[in-house]
Design a protein around this motif. Structure first.
Motif, mmCIF file in Angstrom:
data_model
loop_
_atom_site.group_PDB
_atom_site.id
_atom_site.type_symbol
_atom_site.label_atom_id
_atom_site.label_comp_id
_atom_site.label_asym_id
_atom_site.label_seq_id
_atom_site.Cartn_x
_atom_site.Cartn_y
_atom_site.Cartn_z
ATOM 1 N N THR A 116 11.626 42.639 81.076
ATOM 2 C CA THR A 116 11.565 44.008 80.563
ATOM 3 C C THR A 116 11.885 45.042 81.633
ATOM 4 O O THR A 116 12.093 46.213 81.313
ATOM 5 N N GLN A 117 11.920 44.630 82.911
ATOM 6 C CA GLN A 117 12.180 45.565 83.999
ATOM 7 C C GLN A 117 12.894 44.848 85.132
ATOM 8 O O GLN A 117 12.635 43.671 85.401
ATOM 9 N N ASP A 118 13.813 45.559 85.803
ATOM 10 C CA ASP A 118 14.506 45.001 86.960
ATOM 11 C C ASP A 118 13.695 45.298 88.209
ATOM 12 O O ASP A 118 13.909 46.296 88.891
ATOM 13 N N PHE A 119 12.746 44.413 88.511
ATOM 14 C CA PHE A 119 11.908 44.619 89.689
ATOM 15 C C PHE A 119 12.718 44.546 90.978
ATOM 16 O O PHE A 119 12.324 45.122 91.993
ATOM 17 N N MET A 120 13.839 43.838 90.950
ATOM 18 C CA MET A 120 14.650 43.698 92.153
ATOM 19 C C MET A 120 15.344 44.999 92.524
ATOM 20 O O MET A 120 15.819 45.156 93.652
ATOM 21 N N ASP A 215 20.395 34.219 88.466
ATOM 22 C CA ASP A 215 18.932 34.210 88.455
ATOM 23 C C ASP A 215 18.475 34.370 87.003
ATOM 24 O O ASP A 215 18.891 35.293 86.318
ATOM 25 N N ASN A 216 17.646 33.479 86.530
ATOM 26 C CA ASN A 216 17.279 33.504 85.110
ATOM 27 C C ASN A 216 15.775 33.602 84.896
ATOM 28 O O ASN A 216 15.266 33.249 83.835
ATOM 29 N N GLU A 217 15.050 34.083 85.910
ATOM 30 C CA GLU A 217 13.648 34.374 85.711
ATOM 31 C C GLU A 217 13.516 35.675 84.899
ATOM 32 O O GLU A 217 14.381 36.538 85.003
ATOM 33 N N PRO A 218 12.491 35.853 84.063
ATOM 34 C CA PRO A 218 11.317 34.979 83.928
ATOM 35 C C PRO A 218 11.475 33.828 82.943
ATOM 36 O O PRO A 218 10.580 33.009 82.807
ATOM 37 N N ARG A 219 12.616 33.765 82.258
ATOM 38 C CA ARG A 219 12.768 32.704 81.269
ATOM 39 C C ARG A 219 12.784 31.328 81.928
ATOM 40 O O ARG A 219 12.139 30.393 81.477
#
Length: 265
Positions: A116-120, A215-219
């Protein structure tokens, strides 16, 4: 691809596979810069480079990783220009003009796989020791880029961008220019395939070209995806295949060095 070339120490160019670059790939953080720099120039979009310096790097990186506009044999494959390599380098050299400095992208994940958010996109503040260390490292990079670009112009008789592509290749492989070419080669590869928060791999063109799922987190990956044999990333032409063939060492060796990509990180 046949159109990919990097200059070597014998003042000539030799073909280097696009995927051979990937052995040196690491999704590592960008560096930071010492000192205060002005905001991005409204005309060029750069914070560190002036218009001519940016143009020289644009031409030079296009020779290292050509795209479809640079070589017809690269049709369907993005190159340095498509990945915004020069913008990546400019961001690296001007990282302390951002707050927090654009050195370490945060976490735990981006929003590329359902988050839901791009923490990076939220860079991590540096402590005093980290600030000093990154300032010292990038102060060296800034000097290398300033003097390296000037040297390319000098070897071209005044303007590197004005000479033909073959001569540009020879200049990049010239003994005097080789240390700078090696530095630029490493940062060009890093820009092509790093996470896009640092300014390169624009629109994920680098990952898409090598069929890297990213990168496919959080899935995360399912067991079936991990075990699936059809992923190009682990195929003969994928990252694992390239590593097994040692392609990136061959590419660096052609440039007269063994330091590898991202040696400073």
């Amino acid at each position: 691809m046949p159109g990919d070339t990097v200059a070597n120490g014998s003042n000539s160019s030799a073909p280097v596979s696009r995927r051979a670059l990937l052995g040196g790939l690491g999704l590592l953080p960008l560096a930071a810069v010492a000192g205060a720099l002005p905001p991005a120039n409204a005309e060029t979009g750069y914070r560190f480079f002036n218009a001519h310096q940016g143009a020289v790097l644009d031409v030079a990186t296009r020779r290292l990783i050509p795209g479809p506009q640079d070589n017809v044999l690269e049709y369907g494959h993005p190159g340095a220009a498509e990945a915004n390599v020069v913008g990546f380098i400019d961001t690296m050299l001007s990282a302390f003009t951002y707050s927090p400095p654009a050195v370490h992208a945060g976490g735990p994940w981006s929003n590329r796989a359902g988050g839901t958010q791009d923490f990076m996109a939220e860079f991590v503040p540096l402590d005093r020791a980290q600030t000093y260390g990154w300032q010292q490292r990038i102060a060296g990079y800034r000097q290398q880029y300033t003097s390296g670009i000037a040297l390319l112009d000098q070897l071209a008789g005044g303007d590197f961008t004005s000479v033909v592509k073959l001569r540009q290749d020879l200049i990049l492989g010239h003994g005097k220019a080789l240390p700078f070419t090696q530095l630029l080669f490493g940062h060009t590869v890093e820009a092509m395939y790093s996470v896009p928060e640092y300014g390169g791999n624009a629109n994920l063109v680098g990952w898409q070209d090598i069929k890297f799922p990213g990168d496919n987190e959080p899935r995360g990956y399912t067991d079936a995806e991990v075990e699936a044999p059809e992923w190009d990333i682990v195929g003969t032409d994928g990252i694992v295949g390239v590593l097994m063939r040692g392609g990136w060492q061959q590419a660096i060796a052609k440039m007269g060095g063994t330091g590898g990509v991202n040696a400073g990180h």
